[in-house]
Scaffold this motif. Structure first.
Motif, mmCIF file in Angstrom:
data_model
loop_
_atom_site.group_PDB
_atom_site.id
_atom_site.type_symbol
_atom_site.label_atom_id
_atom_site.label_comp_id
_atom_site.label_asym_id
_atom_site.label_seq_id
_atom_site.Cartn_x
_atom_site.Cartn_y
_atom_site.Cartn_z
ATOM 1 N N LYS A 1 0.832 -1.211 0.000
ATOM 2 C CA LYS A 1 0.000 0.000 0.000
ATOM 3 C C LYS A 1 0.864 1.257 0.000
ATOM 4 N N THR A 2 1.791 1.325 0.925
ATOM 5 C CA THR A 2 2.681 2.491 1.003
ATOM 6 C C THR A 2 3.579 2.567 -0.226
ATOM 7 N N ARG B 1 4.488 12.837 2.689
ATOM 8 C CA ARG B 1 3.984 11.747 3.535
ATOM 9 C C ARG B 1 3.518 12.263 4.884
ATOM 10 N N GLN C 1 2.463 10.582 8.264
ATOM 11 C CA GLN C 1 2.384 9.340 9.031
ATOM 12 C C GLN C 1 1.436 9.539 10.207
ATOM 13 N N LEU D 1 0.620 11.040 0.626
ATOM 14 C CA LEU D 1 0.428 9.737 1.269
ATOM 15 C C LEU D 1 -0.008 9.966 2.709
ATOM 16 N N ASP E 1 -0.568 7.858 5.599
ATOM 17 C CA ASP E 1 -0.242 6.470 5.927
ATOM 18 C C ASP E 1 -0.856 6.054 7.260
ATOM 19 N N GLU E 2 -1.514 4.903 7.246
ATOM 20 C CA GLU E 2 -2.105 4.287 8.441
ATOM 21 C C GLU E 2 -3.129 5.212 9.102
ATOM 22 N N THR F 1 -3.808 4.912 3.382
ATOM 23 C CA THR F 1 -3.623 3.493 3.643
ATOM 24 C C THR F 1 -4.169 3.139 5.022
#
Length: 298
Positions: free
Chosen positions: A54-55, A71, A73, A139, A141-142, A182
């Motif tokens: 995914k990442t 990104r 996070q 992105l 992410d998570e 993601t």
């Protein structure tokens, strides 16, 4: 019609070719989802088990489209300030002291205050950077690690492609960033955010595709060794492990074997390199107890 600032892509196949050029082997589903996100100007929400790429997809999209990757996070407790912007307080303080010294005790308070809140003192966090730098790939992410309040804030930003900094005014992206969110599905993300996005569930690759990934990422690995590693990793994923290995672990395992000069994955080689593919003591003990021969069975 291509969005100004984005490289035109005529089809999912063309995007898949560009992704392959930068080392990401996308199947038809992934390539189609990414192409539609780009063409429809919608965020792409990717869910799946850890290690399914995914990442890496977001990283590859940035490389394939030749745009920056920004990104964000996510983590428990993340808030809007950490994602959007903050003010450089130490630098503001030094600036204020310099003004006081230069004024000789006749500092204009209103003028001094207004000079503190300018772009030179602004610390742009990922969301603001993405709006300023777009076209780019953003992105997130998570996202499943964040809380409901942050989800609501993110939904507003993604809907408007703009934010307001009270002291400076509105910052709007002339070209909407290609946003990839993601989730490892540690919790359910709210429907409102999912509705804003296109959705794709990423599976672990097929055996043939995983072998192709290993050969592409590690040109020195033979077809035989790549097939042995990919087959063994697929059997590990079928066990009840705390953390089943992903593609990244497959690559690490093949690279470790190559570094040791091994040309075949046998029981001895697997035993000494198991730490490259299993990252929990309990998982390693379970596999060793069940027998490496079963994992390596042809």
């Amino acid at each position: 019609m291509a969005v100004m600032g984005w490289a035109p892509m005529s089809s999912p196949n063309e995007l898949a070719t560009e992704l392959e050029r930068v080392g990401y082997l996308a199947d038809e589903g992934v390539a189609t989802a990414a192409f539609l996100a780009l063409r429809m100007h919608r965020p792409l929400f990717c869910e799946g088990e850890p290690g399914t790429g995914k990442t890496s997809l977001a990283v590859a999209l940035a490389q394939a489209l030749d745009v920056p990757l920004v990104r964000l996070q996510c983590h428990e407790g993340i808030d809007a300030a950490q994602a959007l912007y903050d003010w450089n307080f130490p630098r503001q303080l030094l600036h204020l002291r310099a003004l006081e010294a230069a004024s000789g005790g006749t500092l204009d308070v209103d003028e001094a205050e207004s000079s503190l809140y300018t772009s030179r003192f602004l610390l742009a966090r990922p969301l603001l950077r993405a709006l300023e730098q777009s076209p780019c790939v953003l992105l997130v992410d998570e996202i499943d690690r964040a809380d409901d309040e942050f989800e609501a804030f993110l939904l507003e930003v993604l809907s408007e492609n703009a934010v307001t900094v009270p002291e400076l005014g509105e910052v709007r992206a002339e070209v909407p960033p290609l946003t990839v969110l993601t989730s490892n599905r540690t919790r359910e993300v709210h429907d409102a955010l999912k509705r804003r996005c296109l959705y794709h569930w990423l599976e672990h690759p097929s055996l043939a595709r995983e072998v192709a990934i290993l050969r592409r990422r590690l040109p020195g690995v033979t077809e035989r060794l790549a097939t042995q590693v990919a087959s063994a990793v697929r059997r590990l994923r079928e066990l009840e492990l705390l953390k089943p290995p992903g593609v990244a672990e497959s690559i690490d395992w093949a690279e470790a074997l190559t570094a040791l000069g091994r040309t075949e994955l046998d029981t001895e080689a697997a035993a000494v390199t198991l730490g490259t593919v299993l990252k929990y003591r309990e998982d390693a003990e379970r596999v060793l107890a069940s027998g490496l021969d079963a994992v390596l069975a042809r």
